[in-house]
Scaffold this active site. Structure first.
Site, PDB file in Angstrom:
ATOM      1  N   GLU A 133     -10.901   3.563   5.792  1.00 30.80           N
ATOM      2  CA  GLU A 133      -9.868   4.511   5.140  1.00 30.80           C
ATOM      3  C   GLU A 133     -10.185   4.086   3.406  1.00 30.80           C
ATOM      4  OE1 GLU A 133      -5.399   4.632   3.616  1.00 30.80           O
ATOM      5  OE2 GLU A 133      -5.656   4.173   5.798  1.00 30.80           O
ATOM      6  N   LYS A 187       1.164   7.003  11.392  1.00 36.63           N
ATOM      7  CA  LYS A 187       1.062   5.501  10.961  1.00 36.63           C
ATOM      8  C   LYS A 187       2.430   5.267  10.610  1.00 36.63           C
ATOM      9  CE  LYS A 187       0.348   5.278   6.206  1.00 36.63           C
ATOM     10  NZ  LYS A 187      -0.447   5.156   5.068  1.00 36.63           N
ATOM     11  N   THR A 224      -3.675   7.686   0.955  1.00 35.43           N
ATOM     12  CA  THR A 224      -2.802   7.750  -0.204  1.00 35.43           C
ATOM     13  C   THR A 224      -3.140   9.253  -0.609  1.00 35.43           C
ATOM     14  OG1 THR A 224      -3.253   5.757  -0.785  1.00 35.43           O
ATOM     15  CG2 THR A 224      -1.724   6.872  -1.886  1.00 35.43           C
TER      16      THR A 224
END
Length: 215
Positions: A40, A128, A69
């Site tokens: 990521e 998450k 993000t």
């Protein structure tokens, strides 16, 4: 891309963010070389979209390359165009819906059962738990499996190599790891030290119990 299969197979999402785009790219490539291929690249890092583009070109179309993000619809479009094939959000936000409309799987940031239900309704592929350490650690993860026994959880935040094994033993599908793994590599730090940390995490994952053993 089948995100859930990738999470179950690799069990670590390596989170790359840094102040040096060239170093961040080298970090991505080094992690793949060390058999930690589920990456990521956080949009909070310098020139993150360019890092994603260059990583995609270097790794080819089959590598599981994600963007983190991701908060807005515009973010979702930008990372898709850069070559990301999955999205990670810090919260249940508009990017979850937009990414799914674009055909991108989503690892959605959650903290509470209410967040999990909201993310499920938007079609998130996995959840998450962030920040995992502050939420209560492995015990909180195990508690969440009561009302959500089949939910694929990925704890993120404060996960070192020892904690990674503990989370996995308590039922995590995978763990997300940033600074305990990356340290200063994405800012230009030692790639050899990164390799050593990567091997420690890889060993911890291999030694961990199956994902459902701690339930």
């Amino acid at each position: 891309m089948d995100l859930l299969t990738s999470l179950r197979t690799h069990r670590i999402v390596a989170i790359v963010r840094g102040d040096d785009a060239d170093a961040a790219l080298r970090t991505v490539l080094t992690l793949v070389e060390e058999d930690l291929p589920l990456i990521e690249v956080s949009l909070s890092g310098k020139d993150a979209l360019d890092v994603i583009r260059r990583a995609r070109a270097a790794l080819g179309p089959g590598a599981p390359l994600g963007a983190g993000t991701v908060l807005t619809s515009d973010d979702a479009h930008a990372v898709r165009d850069a070559g990301a094939d999955f999205v990670v959000t810090p919260a249940v936000c508009e990017a979850v819906t937009e990414a799914k409309l674009l055909g991108l799987p989503v690892l959605a940031g959650v903290m509470t059962p209410t967040d999990i239900v909201a993310a499920q309704r938007l079609g998130a592929d996995a959840f998450k738990i962030f920040p995992a350490a502050q939420a209560g650690g492995p015990g909180y993860l195990r508690a969440l499996h009561g009302p959500f026994p089949d939910a694929p959880f990925v704890p993120v935040g404060g996960v070192d190599a020892d904690a990674a094994g503990t989370y996995l033993a308590h039922g995590a599908t995978a763990v997300g790891v940033g600074s305990p793994l990356i340290s200063d590599a994405a800012d230009g730090g030692s790639l050899e030290a990164l390799r050593e940390r990567a091997r420690a995490f890889r060993d911890a994952v291999r030694a961990a119990a199956p994902a459902d053993a701690g339930r």
